[in-house]
Design an enzyme around this catalytic site. Sequence first.
Site, PDB file in Angstrom:
ATOM      1  CD1 TRP A  87      -1.808  -2.424   1.724  1.00  0.00           C
ATOM      2  CD2 TRP A  87      -2.916  -1.447  -0.049  1.00  0.00           C
ATOM      3  NE1 TRP A  87      -3.046  -3.260   1.251  1.00  0.00           N
ATOM      4  CE2 TRP A  87      -3.445  -2.777   0.177  1.00  0.00           C
ATOM      5  CE3 TRP A  87      -3.392  -0.568  -0.985  1.00  0.00           C
ATOM      6  CZ2 TRP A  87      -4.543  -3.263  -0.442  1.00  0.00           C
ATOM      7  CZ3 TRP A  87      -4.400  -0.990  -1.681  1.00  0.00           C
ATOM      8  CH2 TRP A  87      -5.114  -2.270  -1.784  1.00  0.00           C
ATOM      9  CG  ASP A 136      -3.334   4.090   4.057  1.00  0.00           C
ATOM     10  OD1 ASP A 136      -4.513   3.885   4.812  1.00  0.00           O
ATOM     11  OD2 ASP A 136      -3.153   3.425   3.006  1.00  0.00           O
ATOM     12  CE  LYS A 138      -7.816  -2.723   4.229  1.00  0.00           C
ATOM     13  NZ  LYS A 138      -7.893  -4.034   3.828  1.00  0.00           N
TER      14      LYS A 138
END
Lengths: 361, 361
Positions: free
Chosen positions: B103, B172, B196
């Site tokens: 990511w 993030d 999530k």
Amino acid sequence: MTKRVYNFYPGPATLPLPALKKAQEELLDYKGTGMSIMELSHRSKQYDAMHKEASGLVRGLMGIPDDYKILWLQGGASTQFFMVPCNLAVKGKPMEYVNTGAWSKKAIKEAKFYGDVNVVASSEDKNFSYIPKDIKFSNNASYAHITGNNTIFGTEFHTWPNVPKDVPLICDMSSNIMDKVIDVKKFGVIYAGAQKNIGPAGVTLVVVREDLLNIVPENTPTMQKWKIHAEKDSLFNTCPCWAIYMCKLCLEHLKNIGGVPAIEKINRKKAKIIYDIIDDSNGFYKGHATPDSRSLMNITFNLPTPELEAKCVEEGQKRELIGLKGHRSVGGMRASLYNAMTLEGVETLGEFLREFKEENE
Amino acid sequence: MTKRVYNFYPGPATLPLPALKKAQEELLDYKGTGMSIMELSHRSKQYDAMHKEASGLVRGLMGIPDDYKILWLQGGASTQFFMVPCNLAVKGKPMEYVNTGAWSKKAIKEAKFYGDVNVVASSEDKNFSYIPKDIKFSNNASYAHITGNNTIFGTEFHTWPNVPKDVPLICDMSSNIMDKVIDVKKFGVIYAGAQKNIGPAGVTLVVVREDLLNIVPENTPTMQKWKIHAEKDSLFNTCPCWAIYMCKLCLEHLKNIGGVPAIEKINRKKAKIIYDIIDDSNGFYKGHATPDSRSLMNITFNLPTPELEAKCVEEGQKRELIGLKGHRSVGGMRASLYNAMTLEGVETLGEFLREFKEENE
């Protein structure tokens, strides 16, 4: 018993009751998985099957040819306002727009970040009460853009403008997608926020002809490229699973009742009920749109005074007819009769409007 | 009775059962409106109250100071990968990133469209099994970016790197937002796809310090500017109403069980159960992450052979322990223990892993 009202909101809007009931029923356990559809990985085989089913329903219902891709994106039509020029603008070729109201204007504003824009026709001179005729696009336009239906002003394209060969026609169909049978082959790209006619807020349907996927400059951020989403079947990143699922349930319902040809008939009947009341009201109800440009989806009208308009909205609300206040740009009232609004709901609204006139004229 | 399994998917992931039940209960009629929350106009007072409640919960649970705005956007963290540089890059000042996995890499790739990027630290040399220490950012960086938790590799920042004065730290937190108490003041921007740890897919939470809203160049498409969304309280265009509503229900549940301090305790207990089994297995289970970098949220581990790994995933599935297959970059297994995963679920997984080892070592 669960209370349900008649919801005439312009969007997010009413949804088919069978779709909502199905969603409720399987909310805790999607097809025996022991998980909600919201809890399933977007890479799971159960989610994938649902995703493909949703796209298949769109393809079947709209009769979309094989050389078009179906994308489920995020960010609403407002995001497509910049993604259209971002993906389609060619240097030296103007982007051409028809200005039929607030949403066209917003689309035009975003295109200007990407190059030269020509507004080739506009109905701004009469507060967007009509769809311009004899629209001419240039031969060397990057693309030709129209807003299929104007939610705020209550006008709709009933015939599509001619475009020169090789100029793709792009249409924002957010508020009239699947309201009537169309020939998808006339379009290069169709896009629509789902929350008016095909599902809840949170997902945007984009139908794009494959040859238009390769115009986007290489140095464009990944998420802004239709091409990437097309290659990954809208699963480049986590998609808005629930919103796509709700669209699937709504489209399944549409299919069950006979598809777009059947809903078109019902939509014409629904719209006629209200337009007839307007036309037969001796000017008590005054439609905003000129008759040849009238929308099947959003009926905009005024009453003799703002006080009567407010009274009508309020009394409607008491009769459980919700969301009838017009947009400030037009004032008055607006009845949104999207696909999921039942004939019964429109008949109830019709009765109310007739009674209200009798009591107040 | 409704079937429910233990869902260890990395995201979309398990949601709190009380939140799902509430959503199911009011799906057809939201608080006596006679409409689903999906059918309410985003401009209605009922929707607006819910929207403000959701933001209030985020502010309360995370202890977010008044000079930070809370945005509900679309497009996932993948969209923030370009919106971060788009909103924060200053010409002549490099954007600086720490590369702790897939990511981070994606975020770095998108930043390069907006200017010079320095990768100031990386753990790629050991397949991202650790969080780099002694990270140094430049004094003249536009910003400093980290990935709070690495879903694929199972590593997590447990202390935050120092940043020079005036360099905002951007994080993030998609897979670890609200997993533990943090000091929001250390950050310029926190962003997180909801799917999530705080809700379903389809909405992205962005927490941004107000002074960072005015760096974005004027000639940027409207939807790409945090500033616009901040000014309009995320209602510049139709927001993803349902996804925000689901976050509200999930966060309400989190508040009810004691908020972030309480869930942090539970998360540490949950993670310890599985890490202890790994550490006490005499090498049968081998953790991917180094102990000091271990994630509370995603536990990644391998078994002696790929065959045993496949068998373990399969037998887990038979015991209704779902989603345990690891990502191909690490192989093996991954148990995602997000906030909504109950202690009971983790204890059941623990028992299974102990039994599986006894039977197969």
